[in-house]
Design a protein around this motif. Structure first.
Motif, PDB file in Angstrom:
ATOM      1  N   ASP A 199      -7.210   0.487  -5.776  1.00 55.85           N
ATOM      2  CA  ASP A 199      -6.250   1.590  -5.759  1.00 55.85           C
ATOM      3  C   ASP A 199      -4.859   1.053  -6.142  1.00 55.85           C
ATOM      4  O   ASP A 199      -4.113   0.691  -5.288  1.00 55.85           O
ATOM      5  CB  ASP A 199      -6.254   2.198  -4.351  1.00 55.85           C
ATOM      6  N   CYS A 200      -4.514   0.931  -7.450  1.00 54.14           N
ATOM      7  CA  CYS A 200      -5.234   1.577  -8.514  1.00 54.14           C
ATOM      8  C   CYS A 200      -5.361   0.642  -9.731  1.00 54.14           C
ATOM      9  O   CYS A 200      -5.387   1.084 -10.860  1.00 54.14           O
ATOM     10  CB  CYS A 200      -4.475   2.856  -8.875  1.00 54.14           C
ATOM     11  N   HIS A 215      -2.350   5.075 -11.573  1.00 56.11           N
ATOM     12  CA  HIS A 215      -1.017   4.749 -11.037  1.00 56.11           C
ATOM     13  C   HIS A 215      -0.809   3.249 -10.893  1.00 56.11           C
ATOM     14  O   HIS A 215      -1.663   2.527 -10.401  1.00 56.11           O
ATOM     15  CB  HIS A 215      -0.702   5.509  -9.746  1.00 56.11           C
ATOM     16  N   ASP A 270      -8.562   6.849 -10.458  1.00 55.77           N
ATOM     17  CA  ASP A 270      -7.888   6.364  -9.258  1.00 55.77           C
ATOM     18  C   ASP A 270      -8.933   5.970  -8.213  1.00 55.77           C
ATOM     19  O   ASP A 270      -9.991   6.580  -8.138  1.00 55.77           O
ATOM     20  CB  ASP A 270      -6.981   7.482  -8.711  1.00 55.77           C
ATOM     21  N   TYR A 271      -8.614   4.986  -7.442  1.00 59.13           N
ATOM     22  CA  TYR A 271      -9.368   4.501  -6.277  1.00 59.13           C
ATOM     23  C   TYR A 271     -10.891   4.436  -6.467  1.00 59.13           C
ATOM     24  O   TYR A 271     -11.638   4.778  -5.588  1.00 59.13           O
ATOM     25  CB  TYR A 271      -9.015   5.285  -5.009  1.00 59.13           C
ATOM     26  N   GLU A 300       2.835   7.104  -7.293  1.00 56.21           N
ATOM     27  CA  GLU A 300       1.772   8.049  -6.910  1.00 56.21           C
ATOM     28  C   GLU A 300       1.655   8.073  -5.404  1.00 56.21           C
ATOM     29  O   GLU A 300       1.544   9.122  -4.781  1.00 56.21           O
ATOM     30  CB  GLU A 300       0.442   7.630  -7.553  1.00 56.21           C
ATOM     31  N   GLU A 301       1.685   6.876  -4.809  1.00 59.86           N
ATOM     32  CA  GLU A 301       1.460   6.769  -3.364  1.00 59.86           C
ATOM     33  C   GLU A 301       2.598   7.395  -2.549  1.00 59.86           C
ATOM     34  O   GLU A 301       2.435   7.681  -1.385  1.00 59.86           O
ATOM     35  CB  GLU A 301       1.298   5.288  -2.961  1.00 59.86           C
TER      36      GLU A 301
END
Ligand code: ZN
Length: 517
Positions: free
Chosen positions: A326-327, A314, A388-389, A360-361
């Protein structure tokens, strides 16, 4: 499956794969992208100018490498938000520099604002008693920062007002109970037993952080301050971001302060020491609606252009730091995989999509839109790889039996592609899990709900870098320097080789045994 041997040979001898690996090892640009995304563009919050810049920049890179680029509108927010810098200090006391953050989509100060400090009133009587002194004050509220602001809308008011009304009733009952208990205390044990009297319980009061929020704002407070764990986590006004308008923004700053400083300040307030706090918080809004976009780089397949292999992460990130892990750690290897394949002259049989998702968040909104709007046929996706992350190394995959030979074949060149890292393919042990029916986690979720394989890379930290996910997750520490360059770079190489290999098979991956029936 019978073709496996042939694939292995052709993969090993494929000059495109050799070139991908060679460039991946000697001229890897992954960390440059993380640098630009985090340090030049910055925190890429949905609705911010930084997010739009990131869209423009990523699209320009895909274009530069000769990919087709889809910039796909995925939704909008009614107003946008740009975070500026923030400063705070104590005037008097030890003059400390304040360590704090504010959630996104909350207001800043009206320039530099100084004021005395009070603890929030918990009852109507307490409020009435301090009403006048609330004007121009910073107010310490209870509870602990969970990243979200206090709900400043009528909905929040009504929850707090219900608690206040309950407390008025509880206070009345408690006063009666105390009088009753006092009269019991004056009686002898024998009398009490004879009359069958027992002590009445004193009930605890209800509590909501910033109980008198509306009343305090009307009384003229400068802002509210809540204690926070460190590193400080700051999210966004999730409850209200979808219905804010430029003319109906929250009224006062919502400050999340380092809990150690909070404790010192609280004690000074209790002792009625004289000091002030000064804040300058530049939280700026944009006239809306502000649209947000997915960016998708496409290498079109030469034989099966309507079949796909996808990888993504993302593009949006919280703005309390710069979205380093992130990210950006997901976006950068996906972009570099695109460049490595394109610059190696890769012409895969099926199409490869490099997906940089919006929002995304804010609830997986970009990938959800892509899936639900039928951008491509979900039946024709071989796999979607999400990252991700994590700054860790993509070091292998664990797959159902029916995919095993294909992954062994396409990952063959990675076994000794790097002097220190290898890539292993394992068969999934145990039964398949049912297909998910609700979305959570990250951008693979809506694909999985459609039955699309979302095999992810197994993540490893073979060298031991002491990385803590909890430390960076939506906190002020999620910056460029949390990435682990050698892992990020080799992840890009692995991603490129696997994507290219899967896109060159004569079939898409089998879905047999992927999910329990
Ligand atoms: Zn994320």
């Amino acid at each position: 499956m019978m073709m496996t041997g042939i694939h292995q040979l052709s993969a090993q001898n494929d000059p495109v794969v050799d070139k991908i690996i060679n460039t991946g090892n000697t001229d890897n640009h992954t960390m440059d992208y993380i640098d630009i995304l985090t340090n030049r563009i910055g925190g890429r919050l949905v609705g911010s100018n930084a997010y739009d810049n990131a869209v423009q920049w990523c699209a320009s890179k895909f274009e530069e490498w000769g990919l087709d680029v889809w910039v796909q509108e995925a939704g909008e927010v009614p107003v946008g938000f740009n975070r500026g810098p923030w400063f705070g200090r104590m005037l008097g006391g030890d003059g400390m520099t304040l360590h704090f953050a504010t959630p996104s989509y909350t207001v800043g100060t009206k320039g530099v604002q100084r004021g005395h400090v009070l603890k929030e009133p918990l009852t109507q009587a307490e409020f009435d008693n301090m009403k006048e002194s609330l004007k121009g004050a910073w107010v310490l509220i209870g509870g602990k920062n969970n990243g979200y602001p206090i709900d400043w809308t009528e909905v929040g008011d009504s929850i707090r007002n219900a608690a206040i009304a309950q407390n008025n009733e509880i206070n009345r009952k408690n006063r009666e109970a105390m009088m009753h208990n006092r009269s019991l205390a004056e009686m002898s044990e024998k009398d009490r037993k004879k009359k069958g009297l027992e002590e009445k319980e004193i009930l605890p009061l209800k509590y909501e952080p910033a109980m008198f929020y509306r009343q305090m704002v009307d009384a003229g407070i400068l802002g509210i301050i809540q204690a926070s764990d460190v590193p400080i986590r700051a999210l966004y006004d999730r409850k209200n971001v979808g219905k804010m308008t430029f003319d109906s923004l929250p009224a006062v700053p919502d400050i999340k302060l380092d809990e150690q400083q909070y404790a010192v300040i609280e004690k000074m307030v209790e002792r009625r020491e004289y000091f002030q706090l000064e804040f300058d918080i530049r939280n700026h809004f944009r006239m809306g609606p502000v649209k947000f976009h997915n960016v998708i780089g496409v290498i079109r397949g030469s034989e099966y252009p309507d079949e796909y292999v996808l990888a993504g992460g993302h593009l949006d990130a919280y703005d309390v730091a710069t979205g380093g892990v992130d990210c950006a750690s997901g976006i950068a290897p996906v972009m570099e995989a695109a460049r490595l394949i394109a610059e190696a002259g890769g012409k895969p049989k099926r199409s490869i999509l490099f997906c940089l998702w919006a929002a995304e968040e804010f609830g997986l909104l970009g990938s959800k839109h892509f899936v639900q709007s039928g951008t491509v046929d979900m039946e024709k996706i071989s796999n979607y790889f999400n990252r991700d992350y994590t700054p860790f190394l993509s070091a292998g995959v664990t797959v159902p039996e029916a995919m095993y030979e294909d992954f062994v074949s396409v990952s063959e060149p990675l076994k000794d592609a790097h002097p220190e890292f290898t890539f292993t393919v394992e068969k999934r042990q145990g039964p398949a899990r049912p297909k998910p029916t609700s979305a959570s986690g990250s951008d693979h979720a809506y694909f999985a709900m459609e039955g699309v394989p979302t095999i992810g890379f197994n993540l490893k930290d073979p060298k031991g870098y002491n990385f803590s996910y909890d430390e960076i997750w939506h906190t002020e520490l999620d910056t460029y320097n949390k990435s682990i360059p050698e892992y990020q770079e080799h992840t890009a190489t692995c991603t490129a080789v696997i994507l290219y290999g899967l896109a060159n098979l004569d079939h898409i991956l089998s879905r047999d045994g992927l999910y329990a029936e």
